[in-house]
Design an enzyme around this catalytic site. Sequence first.
Site, PDB file in Angstrom:
ATOM      1  N   GLU A  80      -4.204   3.776   6.342  1.00  0.00           N
ATOM      2  CA  GLU A  80      -3.799   3.155   4.519  1.00  0.00           C
ATOM      3  C   GLU A  80      -4.402   4.697   3.752  1.00  0.00           C
ATOM      4  OE1 GLU A  80      -5.273  -0.600   3.416  1.00  0.00           O
ATOM      5  OE2 GLU A  80      -5.889   0.643   1.786  1.00  0.00           O
ATOM      6  N   SER A 114     -10.355  -0.841   4.095  1.00  0.00           N
ATOM      7  CA  SER A 114      -9.641  -0.853   4.973  1.00  0.00           C
ATOM      8  C   SER A 114      -9.090   0.424   5.426  1.00  0.00           C
ATOM      9  CB  SER A 114      -8.398  -1.329   4.879  1.00  0.00           C
ATOM     10  OG  SER A 114      -8.827  -3.282   4.164  1.00  0.00           O
ATOM     11  N   ARG A 173       1.105  -1.206  -0.014  1.00  0.00           N
ATOM     12  CA  ARG A 173       0.513   0.099   0.479  1.00  0.00           C
ATOM     13  C   ARG A 173       1.003   1.208   0.085  1.00  0.00           C
ATOM     14  NH1 ARG A 173      -2.679  -3.988  -1.273  1.00  0.00           N
ATOM     15  NH2 ARG A 173      -4.449  -4.601  -0.182  1.00  0.00           N
TER      16      ARG A 173
HETATM   17  C1  LIG Z   1     -15.334  -0.699  -0.227  1.00  0.00           C
HETATM   18  C2  LIG Z   1     -13.894  -0.370  -0.454  1.00  0.00           C
HETATM   19  C3  LIG Z   1     -13.040  -1.457  -0.412  1.00  0.00           C
HETATM   20  C4  LIG Z   1     -11.899  -0.981  -0.818  1.00  0.00           C
HETATM   21  N1  LIG Z   1     -10.592  -2.060  -1.069  1.00  0.00           N
HETATM   22  C5  LIG Z   1      -9.294  -1.959  -1.375  1.00  0.00           C
HETATM   23  C6  LIG Z   1      -8.544  -3.218  -1.845  1.00  0.00           C
HETATM   24  O1  LIG Z   1      -9.365  -3.944  -1.719  1.00  0.00           O
HETATM   25  N2  LIG Z   1      -7.249  -2.947  -1.700  1.00  0.00           N
HETATM   26  C7  LIG Z   1      -6.870  -1.375  -2.266  1.00  0.00           C
HETATM   27  O2  LIG Z   1      -5.693  -1.277  -1.777  1.00  0.00           O
HETATM   28  N3  LIG Z   1      -7.636  -0.578  -1.899  1.00  0.00           N
HETATM   29  C8  LIG Z   1      -8.992  -0.390  -1.448  1.00  0.00           C
HETATM   30  N4  LIG Z   1      -9.954   0.290  -1.126  1.00  0.00           N
HETATM   31  C9  LIG Z   1      -9.237   1.533  -1.118  1.00  0.00           C
HETATM   32  C10 LIG Z   1      -9.821   2.696  -2.856  1.00  0.00           C
HETATM   33  O3  LIG Z   1     -10.207   1.690  -3.525  1.00  0.00           O
HETATM   34  C11 LIG Z   1      -8.455   2.537  -3.349  1.00  0.00           C
HETATM   35  O4  LIG Z   1      -7.623   3.121  -3.310  1.00  0.00           O
HETATM   36  C12 LIG Z   1      -8.422   3.215  -4.894  1.00  0.00           C
HETATM   37  O5  LIG Z   1      -6.912   3.261  -5.825  1.00  0.00           O
HETATM   38  C13 LIG Z   1      -9.055   4.868  -4.854  1.00  0.00           C
HETATM   39  O6  LIG Z   1      -8.990   5.043  -6.180  1.00  0.00           O
HETATM   40  P1  LIG Z   1      -9.537   6.785  -6.181  1.00  0.00           P
HETATM   41  O7  LIG Z   1     -10.050   6.987  -7.569  1.00  0.00           O
HETATM   42  O8  LIG Z   1     -11.005   6.384  -5.340  1.00  0.00           O
HETATM   43  O9  LIG Z   1      -8.585   7.362  -5.327  1.00  0.00           O
HETATM   44  P2  LIG Z   1      -9.173   9.113  -4.617  1.00  0.00           P
HETATM   45  O10 LIG Z   1      -9.524   7.509  -3.037  1.00  0.00           O
HETATM   46  O11 LIG Z   1      -9.491   9.958  -4.890  1.00  0.00           O
HETATM   47  O12 LIG Z   1      -7.667   9.047  -4.423  1.00  0.00           O
HETATM   48  C14 LIG Z   1      -6.845   8.488  -3.072  1.00  0.00           C
HETATM   49  C15 LIG Z   1      -5.294   9.575  -3.004  1.00  0.00           C
HETATM   50  O13 LIG Z   1      -5.183   9.194  -4.530  1.00  0.00           O
HETATM   51  C16 LIG Z   1      -4.252  10.085  -5.144  1.00  0.00           C
HETATM   52  N5  LIG Z   1      -4.910  10.426  -6.528  1.00  0.00           N
HETATM   53  C17 LIG Z   1      -5.920   9.350  -7.120  1.00  0.00           C
HETATM   54  N6  LIG Z   1      -5.726  10.367  -8.404  1.00  0.00           N
HETATM   55  C18 LIG Z   1      -4.286  10.284  -9.355  1.00  0.00           C
HETATM   56  C19 LIG Z   1      -4.233  10.696 -10.501  1.00  0.00           C
HETATM   57  N7  LIG Z   1      -3.966  10.262 -11.518  1.00  0.00           N
HETATM   58  N8  LIG Z   1      -2.777  11.265  -9.683  1.00  0.00           N
HETATM   59  C20 LIG Z   1      -1.713  11.694  -8.553  1.00  0.00           C
HETATM   60  N9  LIG Z   1      -2.647  11.268  -7.365  1.00  0.00           N
HETATM   61  C21 LIG Z   1      -3.639  10.614  -7.677  1.00  0.00           C
HETATM   62  C22 LIG Z   1      -5.435  11.157  -4.301  1.00  0.00           C
HETATM   63  O14 LIG Z   1      -4.586  12.778  -4.624  1.00  0.00           O
HETATM   64  C23 LIG Z   1      -5.217  10.395  -3.002  1.00  0.00           C
HETATM   65  O15 LIG Z   1      -4.235  10.657  -2.341  1.00  0.00           O
HETATM   66  C24 LIG Z   1     -11.230   0.519  -1.037  1.00  0.00           C
HETATM   67  C25 LIG Z   1     -11.922   1.135  -0.771  1.00  0.00           C
HETATM   68  C26 LIG Z   1     -13.305   0.480  -0.700  1.00  0.00           C
HETATM   69  C27 LIG Z   1     -14.289   1.950  -0.957  1.00  0.00           C
END
Ligand SMILES: Cc1cc2nc3c(=O)[nH]c(=O)nc-3n(C[C@H](O)[C@H](O)[C@H](O)COP(=O)(O)OP(=O)(O)OC[C@H]3O[C@@H](n4cnc5c(N)ncnc54)[C@H](O)[C@@H]3O)c2cc1C
Length: 289
Positions: free
Chosen positions: A285, A183, A109
Amino acid sequence: MLFTNNFDGLILKNEIKGIKIVKEDEQHIYIQAGAGENWHQFVLYCIEHGWAGVENLSLIPGNVGASPMQNIGAYGVEIKDVFHSLEAYHIKDKRFVTFTLNDCEFGYRESVFKKKFRNQFVISSVIYRLNRIPDYHISYGAIGQELEKMGVKDLSIRAISQAVINIRSSKLPDPKLIGNAGSFFKNPEISNSQFSTLNSQFPNIVGYDLPNGNVKLAAGWLIEQCGPAAGISWKGYRKGDAGCHEKQALVLVNYGNATGSEIYDLSEEILQSVKAKFGVLLEREVNIV
Ligand SMILES: Cc1cc2nc3c(=O)[nH]c(=O)nc-3n(C[C@H](O)[C@H](O)[C@H](O)COP(=O)(O)OP(=O)(O)OC[C@H]3O[C@@H](n4cnc5c(N)ncnc54)[C@H](O)[C@@H]3O)c2cc1C
């Protein structure tokens, strides 16, 4: 992401779309996806075309551009296993930079974008190296059991994806229905000797041996064993609209109107209780803003 205050700044929602093959050889397909592509739709697209490698990562919410950010992972696979390179825009220098696998310094992570280069780059596209011949990973979690339940005779990436979807839907809260970020804490890594000491005190403690000799503890189990008061577990606990999910203690949820700081305060109480009981410091995380 957890906002603990109103954010006084500009938020950009990346909508860069597009999926294309950039290179092929006998074993691999190199596929470039725009950062604004939805992750799960991208996974389904790959499965549809028979390209293997991301099936275990089905149904992780979010976009392609965030996938390298914390090296998303689930069911024994991480993005680093299929990552080739990415393009990112350096905000201050106003130029595009290519990051290879080594440049990203992926860990559990973790990546350079989460700490070292935090808030410096906007990821615009990612190239994944997918396999023509699948290398199935079904030993992790309940995948094998779920495949059996589904009556799968011929293993396929589609079947694995469906098994992962079934498991995740049954135990993780849907963020569309109830606010959560998955998580909230990472699974902590401790030394083998610390694990032995804890194991003698808590024989049911859940840990997995790591290649480096350390042990990774199941943070969910640690949290379940602690609570706000004697005899009460965090699992299923609710304080106002902030709570700990009833099926998975590792997931903090917002039942409606909890503020970001209420969720954060609950996470701090959980963190302190785990530290007091097990001497283990949990790390969040979720990105706190
Ligand atoms: C129900 C649920 C289950 C999940 N299960 C998992 C799992 O199994 N494994 C796992 O690893 N994660 C999991 N996650 C966490 C999440 O899905 C991941 O972290 C995912 O990558 C977030 O994507 P997002 O586009 O919503 O990013 P955001 O939440 O919008 O952003 C996350 C971070 O990345 C940065 N960011 C986003 N896009 C960019 C970009 N293009 N360039 C630079 N920085 C950027 C943002 O500024 C922020 O700091 C889960 C979340 C939920 C709600």
